[in-house]
Motif scaffolding. Structure first.
Motif, PDB file in Angstrom:
ATOM      1  N   ASP A   1      29.487  40.854  41.744  1.00  0.00           N
ATOM      2  CA  ASP A   1      29.145  41.016  40.516  1.00  0.00           C
ATOM      3  C   ASP A   1      30.204  42.149  39.850  1.00  0.00           C
ATOM      4  OD1 ASP A   1      27.943  42.838  41.921  1.00  0.00           O
ATOM      5  OD2 ASP A   1      26.432  43.337  40.206  1.00  0.00           O
TER       6      ASP A   1
ATOM      7  N   GLN B   1      43.181  50.373  35.235  1.00  0.00           N
ATOM      8  CA  GLN B   1      42.280  49.420  35.478  1.00  0.00           C
ATOM      9  C   GLN B   1      42.113  48.855  36.813  1.00  0.00           C
ATOM     10  OE1 GLN B   1      40.400  48.242  32.902  1.00  0.00           O
ATOM     11  NE2 GLN B   1      41.334  49.664  31.378  1.00  0.00           N
TER      12      GLN B   1
ATOM     13  N   LEU C   1      39.751  40.792  45.334  1.00  0.00           N
ATOM     14  CA  LEU C   1      38.813  40.631  43.929  1.00  0.00           C
ATOM     15  C   LEU C   1      38.611  41.812  43.382  1.00  0.00           C
ATOM     16  CD1 LEU C   1      36.080  38.227  45.826  1.00  0.00           C
ATOM     17  CD2 LEU C   1      38.260  37.405  44.509  1.00  0.00           C
TER      18      LEU C   1
ATOM     19  N   TYR D   1      48.499  47.742  32.930  1.00  0.00           N
ATOM     20  CA  TYR D   1      46.989  48.091  32.978  1.00  0.00           C
ATOM     21  C   TYR D   1      47.020  48.998  34.143  1.00  0.00           C
ATOM     22  CZ  TYR D   1      47.679  43.930  36.143  1.00  0.00           C
ATOM     23  OH  TYR D   1      48.324  42.963  37.066  1.00  0.00           O
TER      24      TYR D   1
ATOM     25  N   ILE E   1      33.732  42.103  40.460  1.00  0.00           N
ATOM     26  CA  ILE E   1      35.003  41.635  40.404  1.00  0.00           C
ATOM     27  C   ILE E   1      35.796  41.907  39.332  1.00  0.00           C
ATOM     28  CG2 ILE E   1      36.149  39.480  39.848  1.00  0.00           C
ATOM     29  CD1 ILE E   1      34.349  37.964  41.443  1.00  0.00           C
ATOM     30  N   ASN E   2      37.117  42.348  39.765  1.00  0.00           N
ATOM     31  CA  ASN E   2      38.063  42.951  38.721  1.00  0.00           C
ATOM     32  C   ASN E   2      39.009  42.006  38.573  1.00  0.00           C
ATOM     33  OD1 ASN E   2      39.891  44.365  37.511  1.00  0.00           O
ATOM     34  ND2 ASN E   2      39.455  46.337  38.459  1.00  0.00           N
ATOM     35  N   ILE E   3      38.836  41.506  37.149  1.00  0.00           N
ATOM     36  CA  ILE E   3      39.924  40.427  36.792  1.00  0.00           C
ATOM     37  C   ILE E   3      41.397  41.085  36.978  1.00  0.00           C
ATOM     38  CG2 ILE E   3      40.171  41.026  34.477  1.00  0.00           C
ATOM     39  CD1 ILE E   3      40.306  37.610  36.062  1.00  0.00           C
ATOM     40  N   PHE E   4      41.617  42.294  36.765  1.00  0.00           N
ATOM     41  CA  PHE E   4      43.004  43.014  36.891  1.00  0.00           C
ATOM     42  C   PHE E   4      43.620  42.861  38.420  1.00  0.00           C
ATOM     43  CE2 PHE E   4      41.347  44.722  32.939  1.00  0.00           C
ATOM     44  CZ  PHE E   4      42.288  44.432  32.097  1.00  0.00           C
ATOM     45  N   SER E   5      42.680  43.169  39.237  1.00  0.00           N
ATOM     46  CA  SER E   5      42.797  43.033  40.632  1.00  0.00           C
ATOM     47  C   SER E   5      43.178  41.758  41.229  1.00  0.00           C
ATOM     48  CB  SER E   5      41.644  43.561  41.463  1.00  0.00           C
ATOM     49  OG  SER E   5      41.433  45.094  41.279  1.00  0.00           O
ATOM     50  N   ILE E   6      42.612  40.653  40.579  1.00  0.00           N
ATOM     51  CA  ILE E   6      42.866  39.319  41.170  1.00  0.00           C
ATOM     52  C   ILE E   6      44.114  38.992  40.420  1.00  0.00           C
ATOM     53  CG2 ILE E   6      42.210  36.866  40.536  1.00  0.00           C
ATOM     54  CD1 ILE E   6      39.320  37.930  40.558  1.00  0.00           C
ATOM     55  N   LEU E   7      44.521  39.384  39.146  1.00  0.00           N
ATOM     56  CA  LEU E   7      45.921  39.197  38.502  1.00  0.00           C
ATOM     57  C   LEU E   7      47.075  39.697  39.445  1.00  0.00           C
ATOM     58  CD1 LEU E   7      47.609  38.079  36.555  1.00  0.00           C
ATOM     59  CD2 LEU E   7      47.067  40.300  35.092  1.00  0.00           C
TER      60      LEU E   7
END
Length: 582
Positions: free
Chosen positions: A165, A213, A142, A210, A167-173
């Motif tokens: 709170d 990021q 996450l 990214y 959470i890194n959307i780039f990590s999830i991707l």
């Protein structure tokens, strides 16, 4: 030498197969080695060093033709706890000491003892470790920030919820791309290493689109050196050895179990046979030398060993090649590892955890709702919520107690008589009654191990049944496979109590119980003439030593001879009365 046997019939034709399998397994081992090291709380390069040094040494000196050694997921919770408690330098000392323990286990031929660890215990702690690994990777998946790592499972779960709170959307991707690639690759191209492809694809995408990021190995641990570290002997002293003996023993036990399980899997896949003691010696040598190069503890890796076999490995040479491949990658490609996102490591370990979870076997044992399922559940819960040491200790103790209970339940001591309706007048239980029982001869069928768990029941059954003091006590013990000293002491008590007014006889005694009776001196007390191979011989002897006067008027007719004895006594009694009259 056993090493020569492992290369038996090896030829130049075998080399290409070993080269190919070694190359494939080596490529697979690279991301796994780094991931296991990071999850264990140390730098990723230490996992690489372990893969190289331990991988080569285990193949050289081990007892399996196909074993691939290196860092494994099973060690993660143990090593992380040691690093948190004692530090990395002391982990090296504990690993070195574990190597000595493994070496000694092999030298003293203790390899076979591993098989006495109950399956519910191994499945319980393996599944518990898998859950711990899986949950431990959620934060990296996450991309959570500010996470503090703890030894306790509950605290680690709390950390995840507290920092949701961040959470890194780039990590999830990135993690999602890697996860999908790892899962899909084997289905499309079974021989292509999914973990490596997933790592490369997700890293390239993250770097191109990214780069700033997401956290990488470089930002978290610095650049990975492109050489092996210099030989370094840890500073050991007596105080440190005493402090680390327990974690070292845990590493050795887990390493021994894991490596021998892996070797057994390899045997099953290849119809071969490993040398368990030689394997422990190889594991010991590897774990003694690997820490000198900064490596963490290693053991046999089941998944990589299976992959080695599936890709055509012929000999331990494939394992040596696998270590050399990783060494070349370290020398020429180490700088590129700095760009690997930490999020790419998480799904690789999650898949490893999923595969090692033994979920089908766990479910199968759990559904039995037996004592095994109880041991399984307790071991699993203690592994997750306490620690592996406590889990294994409690699991083994529970298994021993419950096994003793089951064996005591198997033990049957019941009064018996010949079944006159049976063609061969077989001696059976369940036909004795108040009107059908010999007052002078008591026969007992004794079945099951006569040990500490069953001794009291054995004694109570006999003593409560023979309170009328028959002349002869015959114990049929052909179905008693073993006797311990507690069982012997109980039998001795019965013999001493009964021999005051009667005779104790034993038929069908097996070799092990006989040896126990001879060693303790009970055999001569009973008397060699009172041991019989067959029950028929014992009954013939017994009928010759009963008080025939007591047969007069007896209507029980327990034995074939009873009517004849009763009639003879009646005739003799009439003659005696007639003589007295005249």
């Amino acid at each position: 030498m056993f090493i020569d046997k492992r290369f038996h019939n090896y030829s130049l034709r075998s080399v290409p197969k070993d080269l190919l399998s070694g190359l494939i397994v080596g490529v697979i081992a690279i991301p796994l080695g780094m991931a296991f090291a990071i999850a264990s709380g140390v730098k990723p390069e230490y996992g690489i060093y372990t893969t190289i040094v331990a991988g080569i040494l285990i193949s050289l000196f081990g007892g399996s033709k196909y074993q691939i050694g290196g860092p494994t997921g099973a060690f993660i919770p143990i090593l992380f706890g040691i690093v948190m408690t004692y530090g990395y330098e002391n982990l090296l000392i504990a690993g070195f000491m574990a190597g000595i323990i493994l070496l000694l286990m092999g030298v003293f031929k203790l390899g076979s003892l591993i098989k006495y660890i109950p399956r519910p215990v191994t499945i319980g702690f393996t599944t518990g470790i898998a859950v711990t690994i899986f949950i431990g990777q959620v934060a990296s998946f996450l991309g959570l920030v500010g996470i503090k790592k703890h030894e306790e499972f509950i605290k680690n779960v709390q950390e995840i919820f507290v920092h949701l709170d961040t959470i890194n959307i780039f990590s999830i991707l990135t993690a999602g791309i890697c996860l999908v690639t790892v899962i899909v690759t084997p289905k499309i191209a079974p021989k292509v290493p999914g973990p490596l492809i997933g790592l490369v694809v997700s890293s390239v995408i993250a770097t191109l689109f990214y780069p700033s990021q997401i956290a990488t190995i470089g930002t978290a641990y610095g650049q990975i050196p492109s050489t092996l570290p210099e030989l370094h002997i840890p500073n050991m002293n007596l105080e440190m050895i005493v402090r680390l003996i327990k974690p070292a023993f845990i590493i050795a036990m887990l390493g021994g179990i894991e490596s021998l399980l892996s070797a057994v899997v390899a045997d099953g896949m290849t119809n071969s046979r490993h040398n368990s003691n030689k394997e422990l010696i190889g594991q010991g040598i590897a774990n003694m030398i690997t820490p000198l190069f900064g490596g963490i503890p290693a053991t046999g890796a089941i998944a990589r060993t299976a992959t080695n076999i599936k890709n055509g490995a012929i000999s331990p040479f494939s394992g040596i090649i696998h270590g050399i491949v990783v060494l070349f990658v370290l020398l020429f490609f180490a700088p590129y590892a700095s760009f690997i996102p930490l999020a790419s490591m998480a799904p690789i370990l999650m898949v490893v955890a999923w595969n090692m979870s033994e979920r089908k076997v766990f479910s199968h044992i759990f559904k039995t709702k037996s004592t095994d399922s109880l041991v399984l559940t307790v071991t699993f819960l203690l592994t997750v919520f306490v620690n592996l040491t406590m889990a294994v200790e409690v699991g083994l103790v529970m298994s021993a107690i419950l096994f003793a209970k089951r064996m005591s339940d198997v033990m049957v001591t019941a009064k018996a008589l010949p079944n006159r309706k049976h063609k061969h007048e077989k001696v059976e239980t369940g036909i004795v009654s108040d009107t059908h029982d010999c007052p002078q001869i008591s026969i007992f069928n004794v079945e099951g191990p006569l040990f500490f768990g069953a001794a009291e029941t054995f004694e109570k059954t006999i003593m409560s049944t023979i309170n009328y003091r028959p002349k002869i006590l015959l114990l049929r013990m052909s179905k008693v496979p073993l006797m311990d000293t507690t069982g012997e002491a109980t039998l001795s008590s019965i013999v001493r109590h009964f021999s005051k007014n009667g005779i104790v006889m034993i038929s069908g005694l097996n070799q092990q119980p006989e040896n126990v009776l001879k060693k303790t001196g009970l055999y001569p007390i009973i008397g060699e003439e009172h041991f019989f191979e067959h029950t028929g011989e014992a009954l013939q002897y017994a009928l010759e030593h009963i008080n025939k006067n007591k047969c007069l008027g007896c209507k029980h007719y327990a034995f074939r001879e009873c009517k004849k004895l009763s009639a003879m006594e009646a005739v003799e009694g009439s003659r005696a009365k007639l003589t007295a009259t005249f």
